[in-house]
Write a protein that holds these residues in place. Structure first.
Motif, PDB file in Angstrom:
ATOM      1  N   TRP A 162       0.300  -0.808  -0.057  1.00  0.00           N
ATOM      2  CA  TRP A 162       0.153   0.264   0.312  1.00  0.00           C
ATOM      3  C   TRP A 162       0.629   1.043   0.418  1.00  0.00           C
ATOM      4  N   ALA A 163       1.953   0.886   0.435  1.00  0.00           N
ATOM      5  CA  ALA A 163       2.766   2.254   0.898  1.00  0.00           C
ATOM      6  C   ALA A 163       3.308   2.316  -0.321  1.00  0.00           C
ATOM      7  N   ALA A 164       3.662   1.708  -0.917  1.00  0.00           N
ATOM      8  CA  ALA A 164       4.724   1.830  -2.252  1.00  0.00           C
ATOM      9  C   ALA A 164       4.098   2.266  -3.744  1.00  0.00           C
ATOM     10  N   GLY A 165       2.261   1.726  -3.445  1.00  0.00           N
ATOM     11  CA  GLY A 165       1.364   1.843  -4.570  1.00  0.00           C
ATOM     12  C   GLY A 165       1.308   3.833  -4.069  1.00  0.00           C
ATOM     13  N   LEU A 166       1.107   3.999  -2.931  1.00  0.00           N
ATOM     14  CA  LEU A 166       0.679   5.482  -2.999  1.00  0.00           C
ATOM     15  C   LEU A 166       1.531   6.727  -3.407  1.00  0.00           C
ATOM     16  N   ALA A 167       2.621   5.929  -2.791  1.00  0.00           N
ATOM     17  CA  ALA A 167       3.568   7.136  -3.011  1.00  0.00           C
ATOM     18  C   ALA A 167       3.612   7.139  -4.847  1.00  0.00           C
ATOM     19  N   PHE A 168       3.944   5.766  -5.348  1.00  0.00           N
ATOM     20  CA  PHE A 168       3.612   5.725  -6.495  1.00  0.00           C
ATOM     21  C   PHE A 168       2.971   6.811  -7.004  1.00  0.00           C
ATOM     22  N   CYS A 169       2.081   6.568  -6.826  1.00  0.00           N
ATOM     23  CA  CYS A 169       0.422   6.985  -7.853  1.00  0.00           C
ATOM     24  C   CYS A 169       0.371   8.793  -7.375  1.00  0.00           C
ATOM     25  N   THR A 170       1.558   9.214  -6.021  1.00  0.00           N
ATOM     26  CA  THR A 170       1.846  10.402  -6.057  1.00  0.00           C
ATOM     27  C   THR A 170       2.766  11.355  -7.185  1.00  0.00           C
ATOM     28  N   LEU A 171       3.485   9.909  -7.282  1.00  0.00           N
ATOM     29  CA  LEU A 171       4.518  10.397  -8.427  1.00  0.00           C
ATOM     30  C   LEU A 171       3.941  10.931  -9.476  1.00  0.00           C
ATOM     31  N   LEU A 172       3.395  10.105  -9.968  1.00  0.00           N
ATOM     32  CA  LEU A 172       2.632  10.112 -11.315  1.00  0.00           C
ATOM     33  C   LEU A 172       2.315  11.516 -11.217  1.00  0.00           C
ATOM     34  N   LEU A 173       1.432  12.007 -10.172  1.00  0.00           N
ATOM     35  CA  LEU A 173       0.799  13.043 -10.308  1.00  0.00           C
ATOM     36  C   LEU A 173       1.474  14.183 -10.290  1.00  0.00           C
ATOM     37  N   LEU A 174       2.443  14.014  -9.544  1.00  0.00           N
ATOM     38  CA  LEU A 174       3.407  15.495  -9.258  1.00  0.00           C
ATOM     39  C   LEU A 174       4.445  15.589 -10.862  1.00  0.00           C
ATOM     40  N   ASP A 175       4.669  14.060 -12.039  1.00  0.00           N
ATOM     41  CA  ASP A 175       5.250  14.306 -12.808  1.00  0.00           C
ATOM     42  C   ASP A 175       4.197  14.960 -13.789  1.00  0.00           C
ATOM     43  N   TRP A 176       2.952  14.368 -13.667  1.00  0.00           N
ATOM     44  CA  TRP A 176       2.190  14.565 -14.436  1.00  0.00           C
ATOM     45  C   TRP A 176       1.867  16.559 -14.803  1.00  0.00           C
ATOM     46  N   LYS A 177       1.136  17.348 -12.693  1.00  0.00           N
ATOM     47  CA  LYS A 177       1.122  18.373 -12.675  1.00  0.00           C
ATOM     48  C   LYS A 177       2.378  19.332 -13.184  1.00  0.00           C
ATOM     49  N   PHE A 178       3.621  19.126 -13.161  1.00  0.00           N
ATOM     50  CA  PHE A 178       4.794  19.978 -13.068  1.00  0.00           C
ATOM     51  C   PHE A 178       6.027  19.566 -14.437  1.00  0.00           C
ATOM     52  N   ASN A 179       5.001  18.448 -15.339  1.00  0.00           N
ATOM     53  CA  ASN A 179       5.760  18.258 -15.974  1.00  0.00           C
ATOM     54  C   ASN A 179       7.574  17.720 -15.802  1.00  0.00           C
ATOM     55  N   PHE A 180       8.012  16.935 -15.374  1.00  0.00           N
ATOM     56  CA  PHE A 180       9.255  16.869 -15.323  1.00  0.00           C
ATOM     57  C   PHE A 180       9.623  16.243 -16.156  1.00  0.00           C
ATOM     58  N   SER A 181      10.953  17.042 -16.825  1.00  0.00           N
ATOM     59  CA  SER A 181      11.717  16.200 -17.982  1.00  0.00           C
ATOM     60  C   SER A 181      12.316  14.368 -17.524  1.00  0.00           C
ATOM     61  N   ALA A 182      12.898  14.463 -15.895  1.00  0.00           N
ATOM     62  CA  ALA A 182      13.178  13.351 -16.212  1.00  0.00           C
ATOM     63  C   ALA A 182      13.339  12.099 -14.518  1.00  0.00           C
ATOM     64  N   VAL A 183      12.383  12.628 -14.197  1.00  0.00           N
ATOM     65  CA  VAL A 183      11.762  11.986 -12.440  1.00  0.00           C
ATOM     66  C   VAL A 183      11.622  10.767 -13.010  1.00  0.00           C
ATOM     67  N   LEU A 184      11.009  10.220 -13.314  1.00  0.00           N
ATOM     68  CA  LEU A 184      10.403   8.882 -14.416  1.00  0.00           C
ATOM     69  C   LEU A 184      11.637   8.122 -15.225  1.00  0.00           C
ATOM     70  N   ALA A 185      12.465   8.867 -15.525  1.00  0.00           N
ATOM     71  CA  ALA A 185      13.384   8.106 -15.521  1.00  0.00           C
ATOM     72  C   ALA A 185      14.911   7.710 -14.704  1.00  0.00           C
ATOM     73  N   LEU A 186      14.278   8.450 -13.746  1.00  0.00           N
ATOM     74  CA  LEU A 186      15.344   8.420 -12.908  1.00  0.00           C
ATOM     75  C   LEU A 186      14.874   7.707 -11.837  1.00  0.00           C
ATOM     76  N   MET A 187      13.497   6.977 -11.379  1.00  0.00           N
ATOM     77  CA  MET A 187      13.185   6.180 -10.885  1.00  0.00           C
ATOM     78  C   MET A 187      13.454   4.662 -10.952  1.00  0.00           C
ATOM     79  N   ALA A 188      14.151   5.120 -12.799  1.00  0.00           N
ATOM     80  CA  ALA A 188      14.408   3.188 -12.706  1.00  0.00           C
ATOM     81  C   ALA A 188      15.047   2.330 -11.901  1.00  0.00           C
ATOM     82  N   PRO A 189      16.187   3.155 -11.539  1.00  0.00           N
ATOM     83  CA  PRO A 189      17.460   1.985 -10.291  1.00  0.00           C
ATOM     84  C   PRO A 189      16.686   2.240  -8.973  1.00  0.00           C
TER      85      PRO A 189
END
Length: 468
Positions: free
Chosen positions: A236-263
């Motif tokens: 549940w903690a990981a799912g909540l964090a992941f959804c928050t991350l996607l929301l932030l990326d969509w809201k602020f249009n970060f260029s590399a956050v999701l790429a940096l998340m791979a490792p």
């Protein structure tokens, strides 16, 4: 034993590929000695790739190819420019930081050199940097690929040495960061000596945006950990964090956050026990597909098919090397050649520090002539018994052997990174070699530290409970 070794060397001198030389030398030995049924060659070659960890190989290769075609390399490059492009020797520093990020996805030095290298060398030449400097820093930074997890050589070594691949991945983090600092210091040295400044104007907004992306990525595992401490389940903690991350990326249009998340996803998933290293490779592919097809929408059916066929081609060559090396290594063991070589080394010294020096010299020499995967498959059965006898941690030795072989990729006569960069930069192999030589200094400093400071490698996996 001598028939096996001399037939292998003879076939190599005739110009045959290493894998063919190993398979051919093994077959010659079996036919002449008559001590082993012919069918054993096929059986051993098949059993050499009947391994669950080896399933990670095609998936990590595919993940790296997908990252390239998804336009993620360009986003990583832009992120690195925002973060360090204003420093002295700006694009040299960008080259290194870009390789660090890409290393967390591809796992191979050649993919790094071919993927980011083509972008980096052209950009550095356009900004007036000498081509030789651009080639040298690109070659050196490409070696980070198999040190910073995930790593294909770690997968092969872990299978051969029967050690935790997850522990090897985690063990590579601090040495990878240490090598990064050494390379950035080398770029600064060249920049000061040649009077190079930054390549983009210092901008607090751009730097703050890049820093925010890093902080968001670091906040994800931290928030999961805190939520678990507060009583929430890990899923549940990981799912909540992941959804928050996607929301932030969509809201602020970060260029590399999701790429940096791979490792973070790969290492975090293995540490939390969600998936094995092999399953982590599948997760890397799914993440690359998500980014390319859903988030960035930069993949097409045509590019996806090309990445798939490139993966098939590369995987076939890698696994053929593994199969040929498997029968060769098995014959080295059954003919007592490996034991004789181990006894000979132990007769020279029983001091582990002296042995590590000798091992480094041997691996460096072998790495100049033999492919990384084949070298690991041949050397591990010979050296691992000595490593265990002298109470050297096999996890640490995995880092030692991998970095040595990465240096081999940069040196003639068979260094693949050397030839890839010569093609990209349109320099002769001789000029490319001379451009790379100064960059061996930080790599050798890093090699010495990894060899003689075990805590650099072992501290982090020990803290995470992956090794004792």
């Amino acid at each position: 034993m001598f028939i096996l070794i001399f037939s292998f060397l003879g076939l190599m001198l005739l110009g045959l590929p290493v894998a063919v030389s190993m398979a051919g030398g093994s077959l010659v030995y079996i036919l002449i000695s008559g001590s082993v049924p012919d069918i054993v060659v096929a059986q051993r070659m098949i059993s050499g790739i009947e391994s669950f960890p080896l399933l990670a190989v095609p998936f990590f290769i595919l993940a790296g190819n997908l990252m390239n075609i998804a336009g993620i390399t360009g986003r990583i490059y832009d992120f690195a420019i925002a973060l360090v492009g204003w420093m002295k020797g700006g694009l040299g520093q960008v080259n290194i930081i870009g390789s660090v990020v890409f290393s967390g996805m591809s796992g191979t030095a050649i993919a790094d050199a071919a993927g980011l290298g083509s972008i980096e060398i052209k950009a550095m030449k356009d900004h007036g940097y000498p081509t030789e400097f651009a080639v040298g820093v690109t070659a050196a930074s490409a070696t980070l690929g198999p040190i910073i997890p995930p790593s294909l050589p770690f997968v092969i070594y872990g299978m051969m040495a029967n050690v935790s691949i997850g522990a090897l991945f985690v063990a590579g983090i601090l040495p990878g960061l240490f090598l990064t600092v050494l390379m950035m210091a080398t770029v600064s040295f060249y920049a000061r000596r040649n009077g190079w400044g930054g390549d983009v104007a210092f901008n607090w907004g751009r730097l703050g945006h890049a820093t925010m992306e890093i902080l968001i990525v670091l906040a994800v595992p931290m928030s999961v950990w805190l939520a678990v401490l507060a009583g929430m389940s890990v899923n549940w903690a990981a799912g909540l964090a992941f959804c928050t991350l996607l929301l932030l990326d969509w809201k602020f249009n970060f260029s590399a956050v999701l790429a940096l998340m791979a490792p973070v996803i790969l290492i975090g998933g293995m540490t939390m026990g969600w998936f094995t290293p092999t399953e982590a490779a599948v997760a890397a592919v799914l993440w690359a597909l998500f980014l390319g097809l859903v988030r960035y929408r930069s993949m097409t059916i045509k590019t996806l098919a090309k990445a798939t066929f490139d993966t098939i081609e590369t995987t076939a060559s890698v696994l053929f090397i593994v199969t040929a090396a498997s029968i060769f290594a098995w014959l080295l063991t059954t003919t007592q050649a490996a034991q004789m070589l181990a006894d000979w080394i132990l007769s020279i010294t029983s001091n582990k520090w002296t042995f590590l020096l000798m091992a480094n010299l041997l691996i460096l020499f072998v790495g100049c002539f033999i492919d990384t995967i084949a070298a690991i498959t041949i050397l591990v059965p010979i050296l691992l018994p000595i490593v265990l006898k002298l109470d050297i941690d096999p996890i640490q030795f995995g880092l030692v052997i991998t970095l040595n072989l990465m240096i081999g990729l940069m040196t003639p006569p068979l260094g693949m990174v050397l030839y890839v960069l010569a093609r990209i930069s349109k320099l002769s192999v001789e000029r490319t070699t001379m451009a790379i030589l100064p960059w061996l200094v930080p790599l050798f400093i890093g090699l010495i530290a990894i060899t003689y400071i075990p805590a650099l490698t072992l501290w982090l996996p020990q803290q995470l409970g992956l090794i004792k």
